[in-house]
Design an enzyme around this catalytic site. Sequence first.
Site, PDB file in Angstrom:
ATOM      1  CG  ASP A 184       2.657  -2.466  -3.204  1.00 27.49           C
ATOM      2  OD1 ASP A 184       1.507  -2.925  -3.366  1.00 27.49           O
ATOM      3  OD2 ASP A 184       3.684  -3.057  -3.553  1.00 27.49           O
ATOM      4  CE1 TYR A 311       3.276  -9.204  -3.983  1.00 31.33           C
ATOM      5  CE2 TYR A 311       5.152  -8.356  -5.212  1.00 31.33           C
ATOM      6  CZ  TYR A 311       3.853  -8.224  -4.770  1.00 31.33           C
ATOM      7  OH  TYR A 311       3.116  -7.119  -5.124  1.00 31.33           O
ATOM      8  CG  HIS A 364      -1.868   0.372  -4.468  1.00 36.54           C
ATOM      9  ND1 HIS A 364      -2.048   0.033  -3.144  1.00 36.54           N
ATOM     10  CD2 HIS A 364      -0.793  -0.356  -4.886  1.00 36.54           C
ATOM     11  CE1 HIS A 364      -1.142  -0.862  -2.788  1.00 36.54           C
ATOM     12  NE2 HIS A 364      -0.360  -1.101  -3.817  1.00 36.54           N
TER      13      HIS A 364
END
Length: 389
Positions: A184, A311, A364
């Site tokens: 990630d 982000y 994930h």
Amino acid sequence: MPDAALTIEPFSPSADPAALADLRARLRATRWPDAPEDAGWSLGTDLDELRALVAHWADGFDWRAQEAELARLPRYRARLGGLGIHFVHARAAASAGPALPLVLCHGWPDSFWRYQKVVPLLTDPAAHGADPADAFDVVVPDMPGYGYSDRPAGAPLASPAVAGLWAELMAGLGYPRFGAAGGDIGSHVSRYLALDHPDRVVAVHRMDGGLPVFTGDRAQLTAEERAWFDEVGAWGAAEGAYGAIHRTKPQTAAFGLTDSPVGLAAWIVEKMRAWSDCDGDIGRSFTKDEILTNVTLYWLTGTIGSSMRMYHANGALPVEQLTRRVDVPSGFSLFHGDILRPPRAWLERMTNVVRVTEPPRGGHFAPFEEPELYAQEVRDFFRPYRTAR
């Protein structure tokens, strides 16, 4: 010996009883939304499943037991870049051979929690049926604004800046050369460790290739690469709303998610279900207590807003950063249940690929979902690079 400039202090947090009482009061006072009949997970988090999880959170979940379990990992805090950084530093077992230092980089929505199960498998492989020569000294930092690390008061840090902090941390711990691994956003951080510190990173292991950025003529891509680009675009349209919010208006969402534990759980649990290898049944990958430990870490540290702001920082990186090619030897474990698994042609375009595997289980959060399988992937990949440390 560790750098004298790095002051390291043992760290074992204990939640304020008042904070736990407040959490339970908020859970019991939840104002629930309605949901269409039989909506399930089609519109987002399933109402009935979340109600059941929250009932356990309020009246069955024992945070003190989970806190004690997390405290079994040797944990510390140090000042890096003006921030207090929390990290696990677990040295290889005394009975193991020479250890390779390894920094493990987590992603969102998690923290050092992601690697909780895998640390003992990497530090003491002989105790788990593996070769003692494959032992690691393991370092697992919480990124700034995540877990027990400080939240940046100013602009959030992007992945290259975090990679710089981890390089400083490893030097301060006495590791001039080390391996890096992540998934990630942690894959992004690991990539920049390899790009910006190639003289120190012996090899890098990643669970994904990141979102594709290509500035040339698409006709130059292979058919497999073009199909993957289309897949990424379709996934973004159907599943990427959370990322668009994080990149553009994270502060707006942070008000509700910081004030409502149920809202926070809904935001995180939907991703834990969708991104794990559970075929729609989140209980196949995580117990209720495991889910709630991850969510409660976010709640007690108040880090959902700061984690989302990363982000925004990454979204502002110039394209020239995103298209740099990694020359450090790179390996990829593309777990069966993970999202957006890139084709080998793309990985070879962007990195010096020496190994690609496709483990049959895990998603994930593979280090947590399938710790034994993940640990074996890491051992196998780094074995040829141990003499380079």
